[in-house]
Design a protein around this motif. Structure first.
Motif, short mmCIF file in Angstrom:
data_model
loop_
_atom_site.label_atom_id
_atom_site.label_comp_id
_atom_site.label_asym_id
_atom_site.label_seq_id
_atom_site.Cartn_x
_atom_site.Cartn_y
_atom_site.Cartn_z
N VAL A 52 55.10 5.76 64.71
CA VAL A 52 55.89 6.12 65.90
C VAL A 52 57.06 5.15 66.02
O VAL A 52 56.95 4.06 66.59
N ALA A 56 60.38 6.88 70.50
CA ALA A 56 59.34 7.90 70.64
C ALA A 56 58.10 7.33 71.32
O ALA A 56 57.84 6.13 71.27
N SER A 57 57.34 8.22 71.96
CA SER A 57 56.10 7.82 72.63
C SER A 57 54.91 8.45 71.91
O SER A 57 54.97 9.61 71.51
N PRO A 58 53.80 7.70 71.75
CA PRO A 58 52.61 8.30 71.14
C PRO A 58 52.03 9.44 71.97
O PRO A 58 51.29 10.28 71.47
N THR A 60 53.68 11.91 73.28
CA THR A 60 54.38 13.18 73.05
C THR A 60 54.87 13.31 71.61
O THR A 60 55.74 14.11 71.32
N TYR A 61 54.32 12.52 70.70
CA TYR A 61 54.85 12.43 69.34
C TYR A 61 54.47 13.61 68.47
O TYR A 61 53.35 14.12 68.54
N ASN A 62 55.42 14.05 67.62
CA ASN A 62 55.18 15.07 66.61
C ASN A 62 55.37 14.45 65.23
O ASN A 62 56.38 13.80 64.97
N ASN A 67 56.08 10.69 57.76
CA ASN A 67 54.81 10.14 58.24
C ASN A 67 53.65 10.64 57.40
O ASN A 67 52.75 9.88 57.04
N GLU A 85 46.32 7.78 70.20
CA GLU A 85 47.17 8.53 69.26
C GLU A 85 46.47 9.82 68.86
O GLU A 85 46.12 10.01 67.68
N GLN A 268 61.04 5.85 77.93
CA GLN A 268 60.87 7.06 77.12
C GLN A 268 60.83 8.34 77.94
O GLN A 268 60.86 9.43 77.40
#
Length: 321
Positions: A52, A56-58, A60-62, A67, A85, A268
């Motif tokens: 991340v 970015a925030s864990p 709302t992460y894509n 990755n 996560e 964020q």
């Protein structure tokens, strides 16, 4: 001919020579605060890969293709666990099956606190049924707590960061015994820095202990527990679920009851809700960054993040004195 022979011998020596990064495990870390601890212990040996990145925030992460590639190549993966996560659960099963996955919420020596529901964190409110009703829309959300109902923002207590650092060092030594001495020396230095930070934060926060404030989401329980600061409520329990009208109304009422206090946004997330809950009140607003979204990753990040939270709390709450 002598020149050519010498050049070939020199090239062979260079190819065969070990580099600082030779034979080190590929290490991947989920989020910035934990990456900072791992990077500190790996200094001078290799650099861990962060999932991340940036702001970015864990929550709302894509996942990105890069990755996925990092997880496939990983020998060692550090994450907090399922409650923090959640986006990593399936990728770890599919892509990280060949890696040693270290779940840091299981590290020995951690202090764990139960997850809170609802917008106002006061026992008398919950006894009256008010707190639970206000949080009903989010009570079943899995974000921000593990399957035992514990809050997973563990790193916001430096003593938990210390416990995790000990576990990180142990796992790195097991995975890469050739560099054990470096990991152990770096780990010892990191522990000393964390202990010094703890004393520094106690001094910074002593003047504003027990002055209530409101936060964007309920990430600060460990920080409260360690330093005696008083979060009166959060606008949302988890950023993955935005609050309903009842929650916003309840928090707005709490801000008015508290008088001149502070309401903190996070970099964020959309700050409009903070304006809604402070409208018509004397409350001031500030920014806290519990996941280090605004900071550059690296060994110093953990310390910058913790000092930033303490400073911003002190700055805002002191003005209300």
């Amino acid at each position: 001919m002598k020149f050519v022979a010498a050049l070939l011998l020199s090239s062979a020596a260079l190819i065969g020579a070990p580099s600082a990064y030779a034979a080190t495990p590929n290490v991947v870390v989920s989020i910035k605060p934990i990456h900072s601890l791992v990077a500190s212990i790996m200094q001078g040996v290799a650099e861990p890969k962060l999932i991340v990145e940036g702001a970015a925030s864990p929550h709302t992460y894509n996942m990105k293709p890069s990755n996925a590639a990092a997880l496939q190549k990983a020998d060692l993966i550090f994450w907090i666990g399922h409650g923090m996560e959640s986006f990593l659960e399936k990728p770890l099963e599919a892509l990280g099956s060949n890696a040693n996955v270290v779940t840091l919420e299981d590290a020995p020596g951690l202090t764990k606190l139960k997850f809170r529901e609802g917008g106002v964190f006061e026992p008398e409110a919950e006894e009256e049924g008010h707190d639970h009703a206000a949080g009903a829309e989010e009570a079943h959300d899995d974000g921000d707590h593990d399957h035992d109902g514990n809050d997973v923002h563990l790193w916001l207590d430096p003593m938990n960061a210390k416990a995790m650092a000990i576990e990180i060092e142990k796992r790195l030594v097991q995975a890469d015994p050739e560099h054990a001495a470096a990991y152990q020396a770096n780990g010892a230095a990191l522990i000393k820095k964390i202990e010094a930070l703890d004393g520094e934060l106690k001094t910074t926060l002593a003047p504003v202990q027990n002055k209530p404030f409101i936060v964007f989401h309920d990430a600060y329980q460990y920080f409260e527990h360690r330093y005696g600061v008083k979060v009166a409520g959060s606008i949302t329990v988890s950023p993955e679920t935005m609050p309903g009208a009842e929650r916003v109304k309840e928090i707005h009422q709490k801000v008015e009851e508290l008088g001149a206090t502070c309401v903190f946004a996070e970099p964020q997330f959309e700050p409009k809700l903070v304006k809604v809950v402070t409208e018509g009140s004397k409350a001031k607003s500030g920014v806290l960054d519990p996941e280090a979204g605004a900071l550059k990753e690296g060994p110093d990040l953990y310390f910058e993040m913790m000092r930033g939270i303490a400073k911003n709390l002190n700055d805002c709450l002191s003005k209300g004195a």
